[in-house]
Design an enzyme around this catalytic site. Structure first.
Site, PDB file in Angstrom:
ATOM      1  CB  CYS A   1     -26.472  -4.688  11.146  1.00 47.80           C
ATOM      2  SG  CYS A   1     -27.895  -3.615  11.058  1.00 47.80           S
TER       3      CYS A   1
ATOM      4  CB  CYS B   1     -14.100 -11.556   1.640  1.00 48.83           C
ATOM      5  SG  CYS B   1     -15.615 -11.975   0.758  1.00 48.83           S
TER       6      CYS B   1
ATOM      7  CB  CYS C   1     -16.370  -6.157  -3.546  1.00 49.73           C
ATOM      8  SG  CYS C   1     -17.432  -7.612  -3.404  1.00 49.73           S
TER       9      CYS C   1
ATOM     10  CB  CYS D   1     -14.747  -4.791  -0.051  1.00 43.90           C
ATOM     11  SG  CYS D   1     -15.102  -5.417   1.612  1.00 43.90           S
TER      12      CYS D   1
ATOM     13  NE  ARG E   1     -29.335   1.695   8.104  1.00 51.18           N
ATOM     14  CZ  ARG E   1     -29.625   0.421   7.849  1.00 51.18           C
ATOM     15  NH1 ARG E   1     -28.848  -0.286   7.084  1.00 51.18           N
ATOM     16  NH2 ARG E   1     -30.679  -0.136   8.390  1.00 51.18           N
TER      17      ARG E   1
ATOM     18  CB  CYS F   1     -31.375  -4.380   4.654  1.00 47.82           C
ATOM     19  SG  CYS F   1     -30.154  -3.060   4.752  1.00 47.82           S
TER      20      CYS F   1
ATOM     21  CB  CYS G   1     -29.943  -6.505  10.326  1.00 51.11           C
ATOM     22  SG  CYS G   1     -29.432  -6.308   8.610  1.00 51.11           S
TER      23      CYS G   1
HETATM   24  N1  SAM Z   1     -19.946 -10.099   2.396  1.00 47.32           N
HETATM   25  C1  SAM Z   1     -21.284  -9.661   2.467  1.00 47.32           C
HETATM   26  C2  SAM Z   1     -21.765  -9.041   1.185  1.00 47.32           C
HETATM   27  O1  SAM Z   1     -20.998  -8.502   0.430  1.00 47.32           O
HETATM   28  O2  SAM Z   1     -22.967  -9.065   0.973  1.00 47.32           O
HETATM   29  C3  SAM Z   1     -21.550  -8.726   3.606  1.00 47.32           C
HETATM   30  C4  SAM Z   1     -20.577  -7.675   4.040  1.00 47.32           C
HETATM   31  S1  SAM Z   1     -20.257  -6.356   2.893  1.00 47.32           S
HETATM   32  C5  SAM Z   1     -18.919  -5.535   3.647  1.00 47.32           C
HETATM   33  C6  SAM Z   1     -21.656  -5.256   3.080  1.00 47.32           C
HETATM   34  C7  SAM Z   1     -21.693  -4.026   2.206  1.00 47.32           C
HETATM   35  O3  SAM Z   1     -20.786  -3.058   2.697  1.00 47.32           O
HETATM   36  C8  SAM Z   1     -21.298  -4.161   0.752  1.00 47.32           C
HETATM   37  O4  SAM Z   1     -22.335  -4.697  -0.012  1.00 47.32           O
HETATM   38  C9  SAM Z   1     -21.009  -2.728   0.369  1.00 47.32           C
HETATM   39  O5  SAM Z   1     -22.171  -2.122  -0.162  1.00 47.32           O
HETATM   40  C10 SAM Z   1     -20.616  -2.069   1.693  1.00 47.32           C
HETATM   41  N2  SAM Z   1     -19.212  -1.637   1.672  1.00 47.32           N
HETATM   42  C11 SAM Z   1     -18.122  -2.424   1.737  1.00 47.32           C
HETATM   43  N3  SAM Z   1     -16.987  -1.693   1.659  1.00 47.32           N
HETATM   44  C12 SAM Z   1     -17.367  -0.400   1.528  1.00 47.32           C
HETATM   45  C13 SAM Z   1     -16.645   0.831   1.396  1.00 47.32           C
HETATM   46  N4  SAM Z   1     -15.335   0.866   1.344  1.00 47.32           N
HETATM   47  N5  SAM Z   1     -17.356   1.967   1.309  1.00 47.32           N
HETATM   48  C14 SAM Z   1     -18.705   1.936   1.350  1.00 47.32           C
HETATM   49  N6  SAM Z   1     -19.430   0.811   1.465  1.00 47.32           N
HETATM   50  C15 SAM Z   1     -18.778  -0.354   1.556  1.00 47.32           C
HETATM   51 FE1  SF4 Z   2     -16.520  -9.906   0.629  1.00 47.61          FE
HETATM   52 FE2  SF4 Z   2     -16.348  -7.295   1.009  1.00 47.61          FE
HETATM   53 FE3  SF4 Z   2     -17.406  -8.202  -1.225  1.00 47.61          FE
HETATM   54 FE4  SF4 Z   2     -18.755  -8.523   1.115  1.00 47.61          FE
HETATM   55  S1  SF4 Z   2     -18.282  -6.599   0.076  1.00 47.61           S
HETATM   56  S2  SF4 Z   2     -18.433 -10.034  -0.504  1.00 47.61           S
HETATM   57  S3  SF4 Z   2     -17.019  -8.790   2.504  1.00 47.61           S
HETATM   58  S4  SF4 Z   2     -15.281  -8.483  -0.563  1.00 47.61           S
END
Ligand code: SAM
Ligand code: SF4
Ligand code: DTB
Length: 357
Positions: free
Chosen positions: A108, A64, A68, A71, A271, A199, A139
C-alpha cells in the site's frame, strides 16, 4: 474472491439498508453475545485463522494542505515531521521487493496529498505497474481522485484504492474542515465505477460517541457494494495535532466496533489497522476473534510506528494464525505460482525470526 468458505453460500444475503439504531443495538449488546455472533459470521466467510498481510509505504510525506486533526502529515500543525517529496519509482520498487520478501501479499502506497496533480500521475502509474509485476496486490491512497485518474490507476493495474470516511457524517466537521463527507463519497464512487476494489474505514478514539461509530459503520455498510477492505484504525495520538491529548478509548469499545463491522460486512476483510503498537496482545487477540482478518505488517505505518515484525511473528505463533495467500488472480496457474512464492517468502521470514527468539 477472497478466502471465501463453502458455507458462505448458505449465509443470508448482505444488507445495504442498515438503520443507525440497529447498529447501536449491536454495538451495545453484552460483549460475549456480540463476539459470539461476530465469530459465527466470520467462520461462514473466512478461514478463521488466516490473516491478510499488507505493508505500507509513504511515497510522499508531510506538508499536506488538508487539516485532518489526527494527522501528523497535515501542514496545518507542527508535528516535527520532515517533509519529503514524491519518491523515485525505483526506490518505491525496492521497498516493495523488501515487503514481498518478508511475506506481505499487498503493498500500500500512501501520499500526503489533497489530490494527485496531473504531473504526478505518470510516476504513480509506473509504481503501480512495477509493484504488480512482482506479484504483489497493489493499493494506493492519494487523496481525492477524478474519474479519469481512477480509470488511469485501474488501467495500470491498481487493485485497491484506500479512502477512509474516518467517522460519522455528523462528527466529520469536528475533525476535518478542508473537505466534505460528500467529497469523500464522490471519490469512492469514482473508484468503484472505474472497477477497482475499495478500502475504506475510519479512526476510533477521536472523541466520537457510540452513535458516531454506528454512523461510520452505517455509511460503509450501506454503500452499493461493501468495501472489500475495511481498515479500523485506533487513533495514534501525535504531539502537535489537535487530538494529541484526547482521552484514551476503552480497548473493548474498539473490539466491539470490529465485531460489528464483521457482522455488517460479512465477506469484507476487516483490518486491525493503525494503533496496534499501543495495544496489548490480548486486545489484538480479541480483535481477531471479533473478526479482524488483516493487518499492516512491518515496523512503520506511513510515518508512525507499528509493532516490530518479530513481535507480530510471535503473536501469530501464540495464536496459531498464519498469513492468508492471495486469491484474486484470474489465471489459476499464475495464482499457484504467486502463492507458492509468497508462501515460501513467508515461511522463510517467519522461521528466521522465530529462530532468533
Ligand atoms: N492523504 C490521503 C487521505 O487522507 O486519503 C492518504 C493518506 S492518509 C494518512 C490515510 C489514512 O490514515 C487517513 O484517512 C486516516 O484514517 C489514517 N490516519 C492518519 N493519521 C492517523 C493517526 N494519527 N492515527 C490513526 N489513523 C491515522
Ligand atoms: Fe493529508 Fe493526513 Fe488528511 Fe491524508 S489524512 S489528507 S495526509 S492531512
Ligand atoms: C489506513 O486506514 N490506515 C493507514 C492506511 N489506511 C493508509 C494509515 C495509518 C496512518 C497512521 C499514521 C502514520 O503512520 O502517519
Amino acid at each position: 474472491m477472497s478466502a471465501a468458505r463453502p458455507d458462505a453460500a448458505t449465509a443470508p444475503p448482505f444488507r445495504h439498508d442498515w438503520q443507525r439504531h440497529e447498529i447501536e443495538t449491536l454495538l451495545t449488546q453484552p460483549f460475549n453475545d456480540l463476539l459470539f455472533q461476530a465469530q459465527g459470521v466470520h467462520r461462514r466467510h473466512f478461514d478463521p485463522n488466516a490473516v491478510q498481510i499488507s505493508t505500507l509505504l509513504s511515497i510522499k510525506t508531510g506538508a499536506c494542505p488538508e487539516d485532518c486533526k489526527y494527522c501528523p502529515q497535515s501542514g496545518h500543525y507542527n508535528t516535527g515531521l520532515e517533509r519529503e517529496k514524491l519518491m523515485q519509482v525505483e526506490a518505491v520498487l525496492e521497498e516493495a521487493r523488501k515487503a514481498l520478501a518478508v511475506g506481505a501479499s499487498r503493498f500500500c502506497m500512501g501520499a500526503a496529498w489533497k489530490n494527485p496533480r496531473a504531473r504526478d500521475m505518470p510516476y504513480v502509474l509506473e509504481m503501480v505497474r512495477g509493484v504488480r509485476a512482482m506479484g504483489l496486490e497493489t493499493c494506493m491512497t492519494l487523496g481525492m481522485l477524478t474519474r479519469d485518474q481512477a480509470e488511469a490507476l485501474e488501467d495500470a493495474g491498481l487493485d485497491y484504492y484506500n479512502h477512509n470516511l474516518d467517522t460519522s457524517p455528523e462528527y466529520y466537521g469536528e475533525i476535518i474542515t478542508t473537505r466534505t463527507y460528500a467529497d469523500r463519497l464522490e471519490t469512492l464512487d469514482h473508484v468503484r465505477q472505474a472497477g477497482m476494489k475499495i478500502c475504506s474505514g475510519g479512526i476510533l478514539g477521536m472523541g466520537e460517541s457510540v452513535n458516531d461509530r454506528a454512523g461510520l459503520l452505517q455509511q460503509l455498510a450501506n454503500l452499493p457494494v461493501h468495501p472489500e477492505s475495511v481498515p479500523i484504525n485506533m487513533l495514534i495520538r501525535i504531539e502537535g495535532t489537535p487530538l494529541a491529548h484526547i482521552e484514551d478509548l476503552d480497548p473493548l469499545e474498539f473490539v466491539r466496533t470490529i465485531a460489528v463491522a464483521r457482522i455488517l460486512m460479512p465477506a469484507s476483510h476487516v483490518r486491525l489497522a493503525a494503533g496496534r503498537e499501543l495495544m496489548s496482545d490480548e486486545t489484538q487477540a480479541l480483535a481477531f476473534f471479533a473478526g479482524a482478518n488483516s493487518i499492516f505488517y512491518g515496523e512503520r505505518l506511513l510515518t508512525a510506528q507499528n509493532p516490530q515484525a518479530n513481535h507480530d511473528q510471535r503473536l501469530f505463533k501464540r495464536l496459531g494464525l498464519y498469513p492468508e495467500p492471495r486469491h484474486d488472480v484470474d489465471d489459476a496457474t499464475h495464482e499457484a505460482v504467486l502463492n507458492d512464492q509468497i508462501r515460501k517468502a513467508q515461511v522463510a521470514a517467519m522461521t528466521t525470526d522465530a529462530a532468533a527468539h
